[in-house]
Design a protein around this motif. Structure first.
Motif, PDB file in Angstrom:
ATOM      1  N   SER A  17    -105.846 -11.015  72.477  1.00 16.50           N
ATOM      2  CA  SER A  17    -104.456 -10.767  71.841  1.00 16.50           C
ATOM      3  C   SER A  17    -104.568  -9.603  70.892  1.00 16.50           C
ATOM      4  CB  SER A  17    -104.150 -11.921  71.106  1.00 16.50           C
ATOM      5  OG  SER A  17    -102.943 -11.918  70.458  1.00 16.50           O
ATOM      6  N   SER A  18    -104.082  -9.653  69.466  1.00 20.53           N
ATOM      7  CA  SER A  18    -104.078  -8.600  68.822  1.00 20.53           C
ATOM      8  C   SER A  18    -103.582  -8.907  67.247  1.00 20.53           C
ATOM      9  CB  SER A  18    -103.071  -7.453  69.270  1.00 20.53           C
ATOM     10  OG  SER A  18    -102.711  -6.486  68.395  1.00 20.53           O
ATOM     11  N   ILE A  19    -103.950  -8.079  66.275  1.00 19.32           N
ATOM     12  CA  ILE A  19    -103.496  -8.044  65.109  1.00 19.32           C
ATOM     13  C   ILE A  19    -102.077  -8.157  65.055  1.00 19.32           C
ATOM     14  CG2 ILE A  19    -103.822  -5.806  64.813  1.00 19.32           C
ATOM     15  CD1 ILE A  19    -103.848  -8.415  61.876  1.00 19.32           C
ATOM     16  N   ALA A  20    -101.601  -7.601  66.077  1.00 23.59           N
ATOM     17  CA  ALA A  20    -100.083  -7.271  66.227  1.00 23.59           C
ATOM     18  C   ALA A  20     -99.171  -8.667  66.459  1.00 23.59           C
ATOM     19  CB  ALA A  20     -99.398  -6.306  67.439  1.00 23.59           C
ATOM     20  N   ALA A  21    -100.046  -9.489  66.800  1.00 23.19           N
ATOM     21  CA  ALA A  21     -99.419 -11.031  67.058  1.00 23.19           C
ATOM     22  C   ALA A  21     -99.274 -11.684  65.842  1.00 23.19           C
ATOM     23  CB  ALA A  21    -100.292 -11.827  68.048  1.00 23.19           C
ATOM     24  N   THR A  22    -100.000 -11.470  64.695  1.00 18.62           N
ATOM     25  CA  THR A  22    -100.147 -11.958  63.467  1.00 18.62           C
ATOM     26  C   THR A  22     -99.566 -11.318  62.196  1.00 18.62           C
ATOM     27  OG1 THR A  22    -102.246 -11.730  63.020  1.00 18.62           O
ATOM     28  CG2 THR A  22    -101.848 -13.496  64.199  1.00 18.62           C
ATOM     29  N   ALA A  23     -99.307  -9.962  62.241  1.00 13.46           N
ATOM     30  CA  ALA A  23     -99.030  -9.195  61.196  1.00 13.46           C
ATOM     31  C   ALA A  23     -97.718  -8.115  61.721  1.00 13.46           C
ATOM     32  CB  ALA A  23    -100.293  -8.267  60.913  1.00 13.46           C
ATOM     33  N   GLY A  24     -97.067  -7.942  61.008  1.00 14.50           N
ATOM     34  CA  GLY A  24     -95.824  -6.931  61.165  1.00 14.50           C
ATOM     35  C   GLY A  24     -96.149  -5.425  61.318  1.00 14.50           C
ATOM     36  N   LEU A  25     -96.358  -4.858  62.335  1.00 14.65           N
ATOM     37  CA  LEU A  25     -96.827  -3.510  62.348  1.00 14.65           C
ATOM     38  C   LEU A  25     -95.732  -2.678  62.832  1.00 14.65           C
ATOM     39  CD1 LEU A  25    -100.187  -3.964  64.377  1.00 14.65           C
ATOM     40  CD2 LEU A  25     -99.779  -4.016  62.036  1.00 14.65           C
ATOM     41  N   PRO A  26     -95.587  -1.506  61.999  1.00 11.26           N
ATOM     42  CA  PRO A  26     -94.448  -0.621  62.273  1.00 11.26           C
ATOM     43  C   PRO A  26     -94.497   0.116  63.691  1.00 11.26           C
ATOM     44  CG  PRO A  26     -95.800   0.531  60.742  1.00 11.26           C
ATOM     45  CD  PRO A  26     -96.227  -0.817  61.009  1.00 11.26           C
ATOM     46  N   GLN A  27     -93.535   0.234  64.505  1.00  8.24           N
ATOM     47  CA  GLN A  27     -93.373   0.934  65.634  1.00  8.24           C
ATOM     48  C   GLN A  27     -94.209   0.299  66.777  1.00  8.24           C
ATOM     49  OE1 GLN A  27     -91.195   3.650  66.425  1.00  8.24           O
ATOM     50  NE2 GLN A  27     -90.476   2.620  64.484  1.00  8.24           N
ATOM     51  N   ARG A  28     -94.181  -1.240  66.548  1.00  8.86           N
ATOM     52  CA  ARG A  28     -94.920  -1.867  67.687  1.00  8.86           C
ATOM     53  C   ARG A  28     -94.309  -2.997  68.255  1.00  8.86           C
ATOM     54  NH1 ARG A  28     -97.315   2.105  67.533  1.00  8.86           N
ATOM     55  NH2 ARG A  28     -99.768   2.575  67.263  1.00  8.86           N
ATOM     56  N   ALA A  29     -92.861  -3.068  68.399  1.00 10.80           N
ATOM     57  CA  ALA A  29     -92.067  -4.202  68.473  1.00 10.80           C
ATOM     58  C   ALA A  29     -92.458  -4.606  70.058  1.00 10.80           C
ATOM     59  CB  ALA A  29     -90.675  -3.802  68.623  1.00 10.80           C
ATOM     60  N   LEU A  30     -92.505  -3.860  71.111  1.00  5.14           N
ATOM     61  CA  LEU A  30     -92.955  -4.549  72.406  1.00  5.14           C
ATOM     62  C   LEU A  30     -94.254  -4.872  72.424  1.00  5.14           C
ATOM     63  CD1 LEU A  30     -92.238  -4.939  75.232  1.00  5.14           C
ATOM     64  CD2 LEU A  30     -92.146  -2.368  75.606  1.00  5.14           C
ATOM     65  N   TYR A  31     -95.092  -4.103  72.056  1.00  4.12           N
ATOM     66  CA  TYR A  31     -96.557  -4.562  72.025  1.00  4.12           C
ATOM     67  C   TYR A  31     -96.745  -5.820  71.269  1.00  4.12           C
ATOM     68  CZ  TYR A  31    -101.461  -4.342  71.716  1.00  4.12           C
ATOM     69  OH  TYR A  31    -102.899  -4.217  71.878  1.00  4.12           O
ATOM     70  N   SER A  32     -96.090  -5.892  70.037  1.00  3.68           N
ATOM     71  CA  SER A  32     -96.226  -7.141  69.312  1.00  3.68           C
ATOM     72  C   SER A  32     -95.678  -8.497  69.918  1.00  3.68           C
ATOM     73  CB  SER A  32     -95.658  -7.135  67.964  1.00  3.68           C
ATOM     74  OG  SER A  32     -96.237  -5.950  67.037  1.00  3.68           O
ATOM     75  N   ALA A  33     -94.690  -8.136  70.721  1.00  3.84           N
ATOM     76  CA  ALA A  33     -94.015  -9.232  71.186  1.00  3.84           C
ATOM     77  C   ALA A  33     -95.034  -9.807  72.569  1.00  3.84           C
ATOM     78  CB  ALA A  33     -92.682  -8.977  71.844  1.00  3.84           C
ATOM     79  N   ASN A  71    -109.673 -12.443  79.728  1.00  3.79           N
ATOM     80  CA  ASN A  71    -108.493 -11.715  80.035  1.00  3.79           C
ATOM     81  C   ASN A  71    -108.219 -10.462  79.146  1.00  3.79           C
ATOM     82  OD1 ASN A  71    -107.113 -13.133  82.392  1.00  3.79           O
ATOM     83  ND2 ASN A  71    -107.144 -14.841  81.085  1.00  3.79           N
ATOM     84  N   ASN A  72    -108.934  -9.464  79.291  1.00  7.96           N
ATOM     85  CA  ASN A  72    -108.687  -8.210  78.382  1.00  7.96           C
ATOM     86  C   ASN A  72    -107.638  -7.234  78.807  1.00  7.96           C
ATOM     87  OD1 ASN A  72    -110.009  -6.286  76.516  1.00  7.96           O
ATOM     88  ND2 ASN A  72    -110.442  -5.173  78.374  1.00  7.96           N
ATOM     89  N   ALA A  73    -107.636  -6.867  79.795  1.00 10.77           N
ATOM     90  CA  ALA A  73    -106.735  -6.003  80.422  1.00 10.77           C
ATOM     91  C   ALA A  73    -105.350  -5.992  80.076  1.00 10.77           C
ATOM     92  CB  ALA A  73    -106.526  -6.197  81.998  1.00 10.77           C
ATOM     93  N   GLY A  74    -104.800  -4.899  79.590  1.00 12.65           N
ATOM     94  CA  GLY A  74    -103.600  -4.745  79.157  1.00 12.65           C
ATOM     95  C   GLY A  74    -103.116  -3.394  78.918  1.00 12.65           C
ATOM     96  N   ILE A  75    -101.577  -3.197  78.462  1.00 11.93           N
ATOM     97  CA  ILE A  75    -101.309  -1.667  78.282  1.00 11.93           C
ATOM     98  C   ILE A  75    -100.760  -1.810  76.888  1.00 11.93           C
ATOM     99  CG2 ILE A  75    -101.118  -1.189  80.449  1.00 11.93           C
ATOM    100  CD1 ILE A  75     -98.265  -1.727  80.673  1.00 11.93           C
ATOM    101  N   GLY A  76    -100.563  -0.677  76.323  1.00 10.29           N
ATOM    102  CA  GLY A  76    -100.034  -0.468  75.151  1.00 10.29           C
ATOM    103  C   GLY A  76     -98.557  -0.131  75.020  1.00 10.29           C
ATOM    104  N   ALA A  77     -97.788  -0.159  73.830  1.00 11.87           N
ATOM    105  CA  ALA A  77     -96.473   0.170  73.813  1.00 11.87           C
ATOM    106  C   ALA A  77     -95.954   0.645  72.296  1.00 11.87           C
ATOM    107  CB  ALA A  77     -95.440  -0.816  74.257  1.00 11.87           C
ATOM    108  N   GLN A  78     -95.294   1.754  72.226  1.00 15.80           N
ATOM    109  CA  GLN A  78     -94.796   2.122  70.896  1.00 15.80           C
ATOM    110  C   GLN A  78     -93.350   2.165  70.662  1.00 15.80           C
ATOM    111  OE1 GLN A  78     -97.190   6.292  71.105  1.00 15.80           O
ATOM    112  NE2 GLN A  78     -97.461   5.686  69.097  1.00 15.80           N
ATOM    113  N   GLY A  79     -93.082   2.066  69.335  1.00 15.74           N
ATOM    114  CA  GLY A  79     -91.419   2.101  69.187  1.00 15.74           C
ATOM    115  C   GLY A  79     -91.073   0.809  68.497  1.00 15.74           C
ATOM    116  N   GLY A  80     -90.154   1.016  67.779  1.00 18.95           N
ATOM    117  CA  GLY A  80     -89.141  -0.116  67.085  1.00 18.95           C
ATOM    118  C   GLY A  80     -88.348  -0.758  68.294  1.00 18.95           C
TER     119      GLY A  80
END
Length: 250
Positions: free
Chosen positions: A131-147, A79-88
């Protein structure tokens, strides 16, 4: 002899980036591979290419069915397919939250749900979620993507618990910032692409972007029958970004 000789794999989002690298490596290791994507141009060298929209359950069910039919069964789902998102937290409207979560989380659910009957018939069934590093580390401007990627990581563990009694292993790979078409598009939109690239590379302890081939190698390891006792875990391919705290030289 390849590690995947006689096995059949489906890779979503397999027309480019990490998905394409994974599909190619699985093929090189002996698997018959079907790629599911929305891209108009079909990647070459695979047993089947299926166009489907992860946001539409009817499209997913039809696409997965077509892929399973072409392969004659299914042993591995990536399950690799996904889309990105930017912003707080304030920067995306409800509609964008629904759109991203619908693809990155519910899209994974739709594909896995459609693939389960075929996976249940396999003696080497494995699911690997990206998944992503965004799942385990707080990255700036990636709130939606991290969620969305945090949900994928939690879902991986829940799936592993539910499906282990049926002989289906479920794991996740957490890439760091990778050299993919999506990241390239982000860089192209930056005021200073070279400076932005350098900043993204520098925040990973090994000092560069992760390559799609490196992520693919982790996926293939987790999907392999050789990893038969590995389930419910995540493998970081992030240059040490999540776990390392290197001392900076003054």
């Amino acid at each position: 002899m390849g590690a995947f000789d006689g096995l059949r794999a489906l890779v979503t989002g397999g027309a480019s980036g990490i998905g394409l690298a994974t599909a190619r490596l699985l093929t090189a290791e002996g698997a018959r591979v079907a790629v599911l994507d929305l891209a108009e141009a079909a990647p070459e060298g695979f047993a089947a290419y299926v166009r489907a929209d992860l946001g539409d359950d009817t499209s997913v069910v039809g696409g997965v069915g077509e892929a399973v039919s072409a392969l004659g069964g299914l042993d591995v789902l990536v399950n690799n397919a996904g889309i990105g998102a930017q912003g707080g937290i304030e920067d995306n409207a409800d509609e964008e939250w629904h759109r991203v979560l619908d693809i990155n989380v519910l899209g994974l659910v739709r594909v896995t749900r459609a693939a389960l009957p075929a996976l249940r018939a396999s003696t080497h069934a494995a699911v690997v979620n990206i998944s992503s590093i965004a799942a385990t580390a707080g990255l700036p401007q990636r709130a939606l993507y991290s969620a969305s990627k945090g949900a994928v990581l939690s879902l991986t563990r829940a799936m592993a618990a539910d499906l282990l009694p049926e002989g289906i292993r479920v794991n996740a790979v957490n890439p760091g910032t990778a050299d993919t078409p999506w990241v390239s598009r982000l860089l192209d939109r930056a005021d200073d692409p070279a400076a932005e690239h350098a900043a993204l590379a520098a925040r990973q302890p090994h000092g560069r972007l992760v390559s799609p081939d490196e992520v693919a190698a982790a996926v293939v390891h987790l999907a392999s029958p050789a990893a038969g006792s590995t389930t419910g875990t995540s493998l970081a391919v992030d240059g040490g970004m999540d776990g390392l705290r290197l001392r900076r030289e003054s």
